[in-house]
Motif scaffolding. Structure first.
Motif, PDB file in Angstrom:
ATOM      1  N   TYR A  26       0.827  -1.184  -0.138  1.00 21.46           N
ATOM      2  CA  TYR A  26      -0.049  -0.007   0.105  1.00 21.46           C
ATOM      3  C   TYR A  26       0.966   1.378  -0.151  1.00 21.46           C
ATOM      4  CZ  TYR A  26      -3.154   3.652   2.015  1.00 21.46           C
ATOM      5  OH  TYR A  26      -3.770   4.746   1.835  1.00 21.46           O
ATOM      6  N   ILE A  27       0.819   2.060  -0.993  1.00 24.60           N
ATOM      7  CA  ILE A  27       1.550   3.333  -1.087  1.00 24.60           C
ATOM      8  C   ILE A  27       0.691   4.506  -1.045  1.00 24.60           C
ATOM      9  CG2 ILE A  27       3.154   4.490  -2.508  1.00 24.60           C
ATOM     10  CD1 ILE A  27       3.650   1.895  -3.925  1.00 24.60           C
ATOM     11  N   ASN A  28       0.973   5.602  -0.128  1.00 26.49           N
ATOM     12  CA  ASN A  28       0.603   6.924  -0.081  1.00 26.49           C
ATOM     13  C   ASN A  28       1.311   8.042  -0.050  1.00 26.49           C
ATOM     14  OD1 ASN A  28       0.948   6.970   2.415  1.00 26.49           O
ATOM     15  ND2 ASN A  28      -0.873   6.909   3.291  1.00 26.49           N
ATOM     16  N   ASN A  29       0.822   9.078  -0.015  1.00 23.86           N
ATOM     17  CA  ASN A  29       1.480  10.254  -0.091  1.00 23.86           C
ATOM     18  C   ASN A  29       1.905  10.318  -1.661  1.00 23.86           C
ATOM     19  OD1 ASN A  29       2.296  12.623   0.826  1.00 23.86           O
ATOM     20  ND2 ASN A  29       4.351  12.096   0.985  1.00 23.86           N
ATOM     21  N   LEU A  30       1.323  10.058  -2.609  1.00 26.17           N
ATOM     22  CA  LEU A  30       1.573  10.107  -3.959  1.00 26.17           C
ATOM     23  C   LEU A  30       1.013  11.444  -4.398  1.00 26.17           C
ATOM     24  CD1 LEU A  30       0.664   6.257  -5.039  1.00 26.17           C
ATOM     25  CD2 LEU A  30       2.873   7.409  -5.080  1.00 26.17           C
ATOM     26  N   ASN A  31       1.920  11.806  -5.626  1.00 26.74           N
ATOM     27  CA  ASN A  31       1.394  13.029  -6.137  1.00 26.74           C
ATOM     28  C   ASN A  31      -0.010  12.867  -6.943  1.00 26.74           C
ATOM     29  OD1 ASN A  31       1.238  15.150  -7.834  1.00 26.74           O
ATOM     30  ND2 ASN A  31       3.230  15.593  -8.050  1.00 26.74           N
ATOM     31  N   ASP A  32      -0.862  13.528  -6.789  1.00 28.58           N
ATOM     32  CA  ASP A  32      -2.250  13.135  -7.213  1.00 28.58           C
ATOM     33  C   ASP A  32      -2.308  13.967  -8.324  1.00 28.58           C
ATOM     34  OD1 ASP A  32      -2.629  15.525  -6.011  1.00 28.58           O
ATOM     35  OD2 ASP A  32      -4.284  15.021  -4.513  1.00 28.58           O
ATOM     36  N   LYS A  33      -1.456  14.747  -9.050  1.00 29.19           N
ATOM     37  CA  LYS A  33      -1.519  15.284 -10.207  1.00 29.19           C
ATOM     38  C   LYS A  33      -1.294  14.569 -11.361  1.00 29.19           C
ATOM     39  CE  LYS A  33       0.826  19.093  -8.411  1.00 29.19           C
ATOM     40  NZ  LYS A  33       0.230  19.085  -6.877  1.00 29.19           N
ATOM     41  N   ILE A  34      -0.748  13.267 -10.990  1.00 23.61           N
ATOM     42  CA  ILE A  34      -0.013  12.318 -12.033  1.00 23.61           C
ATOM     43  C   ILE A  34      -1.705  11.626 -12.398  1.00 23.61           C
ATOM     44  CG2 ILE A  34       1.455  10.444 -12.472  1.00 23.61           C
ATOM     45  CD1 ILE A  34       2.636  13.424 -11.551  1.00 23.61           C
ATOM     46  N   SER A  35      -1.649  11.350 -13.480  1.00 19.24           N
ATOM     47  CA  SER A  35      -2.817  10.641 -14.277  1.00 19.24           C
ATOM     48  C   SER A  35      -2.721   9.107 -13.686  1.00 19.24           C
ATOM     49  CB  SER A  35      -3.048  10.632 -15.820  1.00 19.24           C
ATOM     50  OG  SER A  35      -1.941   9.749 -16.479  1.00 19.24           O
TER      51      SER A  35
END
Length: 237
Positions: A26-35
DNA sequence: AGCACA
């Protein structure tokens, strides 16, 4: 009735904040501007260096944005990826990695524990990753009651021991990989392999109970498509 | 922060 000063007795299993090893990262804190598409393929290549990736799930909807699930073919790979990618700078943000709390559908479908949609939330309080898998149960039961072979029985009837005996390991495995795999459980003391003997190893914990937890979680785990981990308690000297 | 998969 002695006063207990701030020392709540911890349940031996499933403590809050601690997630047991899982094939899915499980990965979070990802850049949510990436498609979604880019995220999926980028995570796929990034994670493949640690082993086979079965699927990457990334939703951008509502509370699911900025997170992704990477399903590995092998638990060892997920384990290594978890550590190697912790804080990894990805599109300008350090990713946070953890083991997923539940079993991915792809995996559940594979081992026959898949439960179609609706019943999920309502049914069990036990997370899917803690539930025994049918194939594994059949296997371990078959091994626990071997037809007529007494040597086998002696081997499987060992009393609980803080030292675990691992069998059916892939030839490629080494001490580091096993440490990575077992370090996720509290109380790991030492991993030992035997020079000249392939397929087996000893894993020692600080206590019997800690060893038992690791054993219960990893028993019957498919390390590779052809290596189903078998764990018994080591014989006491 | 937030643990899905249709």
């Amino acid at each position: 009735m002695a006063a207990r000063v701030g020392a709540p007795a911890p349940a031996p299993t499933a403590r809050p904040g601690i997630t047991l090893p899982n094939q899915t990262l499980y990965i979070n804190n990802l850049n949510d501007k990436i498609s979604k598409q880019v995220l999926r393929s980028e995570l796929y290549v990034l994670c493949s260096q640690f082993g086979g990736v079965l699927d990457v799930v990334a939703l951008k909807t509502g509370k699911m944005r900025g997170q992704a699930f990477v399903v590995f073919q092998q638990l060892t790979a997920a384990s290594v990826a978890l550590q190697k990618l912790q804080g990894f700078e990805f599109y300008g943000k350090p990713m946070r990695t953890a083991f997923c709390r539940t079993k991915s559908d792809v995996i559940a479908k594979e081992d026959g524990t898949f439960v179609p949609k609706q019943k999920r939330k309502t049914e069990s309080h036990v997370p899917a990753y803690k539930q025994p898998n049918k194939k594994q149960m059949v296997e371990s039961q078959a091994e626990a009651q071997p037809e007529g072979d007494q040597d086998m029985q002696e081997e499987t009837n060992q009393p609980i021991n803080k030292i675990l005996f691992l069998e059916r390991l892939p030839d490629e495995i080494n001490v580091e990989m096993l440490q990575t795999l077992f370090k996720q459980f509290p109380g790991l003391a030492e991993v030992r392999m035997v020079p000249g003997k392939t397929g087996i190893a000893f894993v020692e914990f600080e206590s019997d109970a800690q060893a038992a937890t690791a054993r219960d979680t990893l028993q019957g785990f498919k390390l590779t498509p052809t290596n189903t981990l078998r764990i018994t308690y080591a014989k006491k000297n």
